[in-house]
Motif scaffolding. Structure first.
Motif, PDB file in Angstrom:
ATOM      1  N   ARG A 118       0.842  -1.194   0.000  1.00 48.05           N
ATOM      2  CA  ARG A 118       0.000   0.000   0.000  1.00 48.05           C
ATOM      3  C   ARG A 118       0.880   1.248   0.000  1.00 48.05           C
ATOM      4  O   ARG A 118       0.707   2.162  -0.803  1.00 48.05           O
ATOM      5  CB  ARG A 118      -0.915  -0.020   1.216  1.00 48.05           C
ATOM      6  N   GLU A 119       1.832   1.197   0.887  1.00 50.81           N
ATOM      7  CA  GLU A 119       2.701   2.351   1.027  1.00 50.81           C
ATOM      8  C   GLU A 119       3.529   2.568  -0.252  1.00 50.81           C
ATOM      9  O   GLU A 119       3.676   3.693  -0.734  1.00 50.81           O
ATOM     10  CB  GLU A 119       3.603   2.120   2.248  1.00 50.81           C
ATOM     11  N   ALA A 120       4.015   1.469  -0.806  1.00 48.21           N
ATOM     12  CA  ALA A 120       4.854   1.558  -2.004  1.00 48.21           C
ATOM     13  C   ALA A 120       4.076   2.126  -3.190  1.00 48.21           C
ATOM     14  O   ALA A 120       4.600   2.930  -3.972  1.00 48.21           O
ATOM     15  CB  ALA A 120       5.418   0.183  -2.348  1.00 48.21           C
ATOM     16  N   MET A 121       2.827   1.708  -3.303  1.00 52.90           N
ATOM     17  CA  MET A 121       2.013   2.169  -4.438  1.00 52.90           C
ATOM     18  C   MET A 121       1.919   3.693  -4.440  1.00 52.90           C
ATOM     19  O   MET A 121       2.077   4.334  -5.487  1.00 52.90           O
ATOM     20  CB  MET A 121       0.619   1.539  -4.337  1.00 52.90           C
ATOM     21  N   GLY A 122       1.679   4.239  -3.268  1.00 47.62           N
ATOM     22  CA  GLY A 122       1.563   5.687  -3.169  1.00 47.62           C
ATOM     23  C   GLY A 122       2.846   6.380  -3.608  1.00 47.62           C
ATOM     24  O   GLY A 122       2.829   7.296  -4.446  1.00 47.62           O
ATOM     25  N   ARG A 123       3.943   5.899  -3.095  1.00 48.91           N
ATOM     26  CA  ARG A 123       5.218   6.518  -3.418  1.00 48.91           C
ATOM     27  C   ARG A 123       5.558   6.390  -4.907  1.00 48.91           C
ATOM     28  O   ARG A 123       6.083   7.306  -5.525  1.00 48.91           O
ATOM     29  CB  ARG A 123       6.331   5.891  -2.571  1.00 48.91           C
TER      30      ARG A 123
END
Lengths: 336, 336
Positions: B226-231
């Motif tokens: 989830r976090e990676a997708m945003g970044r």
DNA sequence: CTGAAAGCGCTTACAG
DNA sequence: CTGAAAGCGCTTACAG
């Protein structure tokens, strides 16, 4: 592989001395102990557990029979069992019941042949033969998530499914729901029936007599749940909430509702049971009853340890409490 | 518990005869055999496997070291291993690596003490000490989903992660995607690097040099994804597809996209890897690379069986093919 | 077809 | 503090 004789010979001492040194017996000179340890390292020696077990009548092995190794529910619980027992020096041997009656029996036989020190059992089939086998076992046994067969008084640890179902229902009622449907497990399932009983009793306590139109029984899977949801709404379009006897069933219900554009929880509330990993997914957010899996595993392990330490006094069975986990599939009923 | 002597005494024969009768030795009178069988039933006798193992130097026990019993991925694979080995009369002892270096070593030590006949290993930590231990083992070993440490030539079975990643990428390219991001595992992970290599090579083959803006590495979980997708989208808003190095990461990405109302696959395609149960859920429908879990388990078991039967000739390692499972998270890129 | 004996690799009284 | 001996419960040449 080197054996105890090799290392005794190497040092010019007797095997008794080597044995005592290895096992930290007090009556052995510190210097001798050092030498033995060194020789052990040198030879890469490891004592033969079979010989040891044969003579000590203790194998530090516990059997853990699970219904199906690939089932995610028991496995987190198994972990807790394993960790607890491991801390006490035991190795746990998992038995794969594999939802197969013969394999379960086979496991029991194996356990006696291999001289396991204790058994934690989650059997799926408990027929005559199984009970018969069990009653001859002479090994400490605790049941986990199952009740022992009639006539046998092994201790068990389980969740109080009846109480938990009542808690879930209570919550739904507090939210204002009265027309609550039930999607249940097969009637052959003890826990399924306990949960059903919780549902029925609470409904009756509130003056509602749940008829066949209120419930669909007989499933366990997502597919079952999906199918049941459709039928349930067919029979009973007035339902404002549904209690699914397990999360998989609940997720299936959610699927059907999503497929038919019925908004959850706006139109219909859904309550599950188990709190599987699935339940917390972003799209699911299932409100459900959480079983204290780790605690159950730890408790069962401790009970067994206690039985092994003191074979006389059987510990009390433990009925644990499930906890309501509120997420997003239940909502107060709109009062128009 | 009755032992062989008891039943010999009961029948007035020698223990040798009882032993032979039990083990279906040809040189024993049919009548004697019958009597022995009957006495065995009468006494509820079961031969002591420790004594048997001690003398025969064979325990019919296989150790299976998994990283974490509660991890859903290995457990379905473990089932296949267990079933295959069980059919051949072996009991499998699961070792819980527990993502803990000491427990893995402990398991190895246990295996030698308990005289296991063979080992199937999925270790997470392979440091010097582990390799050292391994090299002294004298037991048939096969690695599963892992490569043996450098210098040791144990056979293994694994998926060809590099090839599989290329297949996944090829599919994305066929759909018209060029700006493809990558959400990857920690650089310490062998399989993570293989998958990354597959991604990078295919990108390069198509004239795209994936820079740091194309990829976020270092995670394994839904949260990480989830976090990676945003970044990733932050760095690179032109992306039309994302390849996640495992399903959990992919599901996390899907979560982020859902939370931000970015339509999948209309706006962005997402490809996973593993085909976990999760991936097939109604709301997820992740297109992914399926690892042949059952086949890998069966294969590893068969290899070990072969090694036990013939200690001389080591079997060839097996690199299996992953299969593209097309669901609903990937779509042809719109050409405007 | 059957039995006596040795032995697998340890531990543990018993004696010194 | 150490050693010799018995024994745990089996199997397996060896002999008959």
């Amino acid at each position: 592989m080197a054996n105890i004789k090799d290392i005794a010979k190497h040092l010019g001492v007797s095997v008794s001395t080597v044995s005592r040194a290895m096992n930290n017996h007090p009556d052995v000179r510190e210097e001798t102990k050092q030498q033995v340890m060194e020789a052990i390292r040198l030879y890469n020696y490891r004592p033969n557990a079979l010989a040891k077990g044969l003579i000590q009548k203790k194998t530090f092995t516990i059997g853990l029979l699970v219904p199906d190794i690939s089932d995610p529910f028991p496995s987190s619980l198994s972990n807790a069992v394993e960790e607890t027992l491991f801390e006490h020096g035991y190795q746990v041997v998992f038995g794969n019941g594999n939802r197969n009656s013969d394999k379960e029996k086979q496991f029991l036989l194996n356990a006696v042949e291999r001289q396991f020190d204790g058994l934690i059992l989650t059997p799926d089939y408990m027929d005559e033969e199984f009970s018969e086998l069990l009653s001859n076992l002479e090994i400490p046994i605790v049941f986990l998530r199952r009740r022992p067969p009639a006539g046998l008084s092994f201790p068990f640890v389980d969740v109080d499914h009846y109480q938990a179902a009542k808690t879930a229902m209570q919550y739904l009622l507090e939210l204002g729901h009265r027309q609550i449907g039930f999607i249940g497990m097969p009637q052959t399932s003890f826990i399924g029936n306990e949960r059903l009983r919780g549902y029925t009793d609470v409904m009756r306590m509130h003056g509602i007599d749940p008829g066949p139109g209120h419930m669909i029984l007989g499933g366990r899977t997502i597919d079952n749940g999906r199918e049941a949801m459709g039928r349930l709404l067919d029979h009973n379009p007035d339902l404002t909430a549904v209690f699914a006897a397990n999360d998989l069933l609940g997720i299936g219900a959610l699927e059907w509702l999503a497929m038919h554009q019925i908004a959850v929880p706006d139109k219909l509330s859904v309550m599950g049971f188990d709190n599987l990993e699935y339940a917390g997914l972003y799209w699911i957010q299932l409100t459900t009853m959480e079983q204290p899996r780790r605690e159950m595993g730890v408790r069962a392990a401790q009970m067994l340890l206690q039985m092994i330490a003191n074979k006389e006094q059987a510990p009390e069975s433990d009925l644990m409490e499930a906890k309501l986990v509120i997420r997003k599939t239940c909502k107060a009923r709109l009062t128009h």
